[in-house]
Motif scaffolding. Sequence first.
Motif, short mmCIF file in Angstrom:
data_model
loop_
_atom_site.label_atom_id
_atom_site.label_comp_id
_atom_site.label_asym_id
_atom_site.label_seq_id
_atom_site.Cartn_x
_atom_site.Cartn_y
_atom_site.Cartn_z
N VAL A 194 0.82 -1.21 0.00
CA VAL A 194 0.00 0.00 0.00
C VAL A 194 0.86 1.26 0.00
O VAL A 194 0.62 2.20 -0.77
CB VAL A 194 -0.97 0.00 1.19
N ALA A 195 1.86 1.30 0.86
CA ALA A 195 2.72 2.49 0.94
C ALA A 195 3.46 2.72 -0.37
O ALA A 195 3.61 3.87 -0.82
CB ALA A 195 3.71 2.35 2.09
N ALA A 196 3.92 1.66 -1.01
CA ALA A 196 4.62 1.80 -2.29
C ALA A 196 3.66 2.29 -3.37
O ALA A 196 4.02 3.15 -4.18
CB ALA A 196 5.26 0.48 -2.69
N LEU A 197 2.45 1.76 -3.39
CA LEU A 197 1.45 2.21 -4.37
C LEU A 197 1.15 3.70 -4.18
O LEU A 197 1.06 4.45 -5.15
CB LEU A 197 0.16 1.40 -4.23
N GLN A 198 1.03 4.11 -2.93
CA GLN A 198 0.77 5.52 -2.63
C GLN A 198 1.94 6.39 -3.10
O GLN A 198 1.74 7.40 -3.77
CB GLN A 198 0.54 5.72 -1.13
N ARG A 199 3.15 6.01 -2.73
CA ARG A 199 4.33 6.80 -3.11
C ARG A 199 4.48 6.89 -4.62
O ARG A 199 4.79 7.96 -5.17
CB ARG A 199 5.60 6.20 -2.50
N LEU A 200 4.28 5.78 -5.31
CA LEU A 200 4.40 5.78 -6.77
C LEU A 200 3.37 6.71 -7.40
O LEU A 200 3.68 7.45 -8.34
CB LEU A 200 4.24 4.35 -7.31
N ALA A 201 2.15 6.68 -6.89
CA ALA A 201 1.10 7.55 -7.44
C ALA A 201 1.44 9.02 -7.22
O ALA A 201 1.32 9.84 -8.13
CB ALA A 201 -0.25 7.20 -6.81
N LEU A 202 1.87 9.34 -6.01
CA LEU A 202 2.22 10.74 -5.71
C LEU A 202 3.43 11.20 -6.52
O LEU A 202 3.46 12.33 -7.01
CB LEU A 202 2.46 10.92 -4.21
N LEU A 203 4.41 10.33 -6.67
CA LEU A 203 5.59 10.67 -7.46
C LEU A 203 5.22 10.89 -8.92
O LEU A 203 5.65 11.86 -9.54
CB LEU A 203 6.64 9.57 -7.34
N GLU A 204 4.38 10.02 -9.44
CA GLU A 204 3.96 10.17 -10.84
C GLU A 204 3.18 11.47 -11.04
O GLU A 204 3.37 12.17 -12.03
CB GLU A 204 3.10 8.96 -11.25
#
Length: 72
Positions: free
Chosen positions: A55-65
């Motif tokens: 979940v944390a990785a999905l969140q970070r990837l979305a925000l970074l993108e």
Amino acid sequence: MKDFSDAAFSPEVIALMTQALDAAVSALPEPVSSTHVNLLAQAVLRAAKAGERDVAALQRLALLELQLMPRM
């Protein structure tokens, strides 16, 4: 929204993706536009389709993108 018709997720993965999207949206300053929510959702879908389940990785990837998107 991009075409994700070939993607299929289990209910458990959908729950993880929902958590990640909610967390990503919550991390943005108010007001959050529907465009930003759609872009975050697409990023979560892409990452989950690629196999990410944290979940944390999905969140970070979305925000970074979202951060890397060209300004309109």
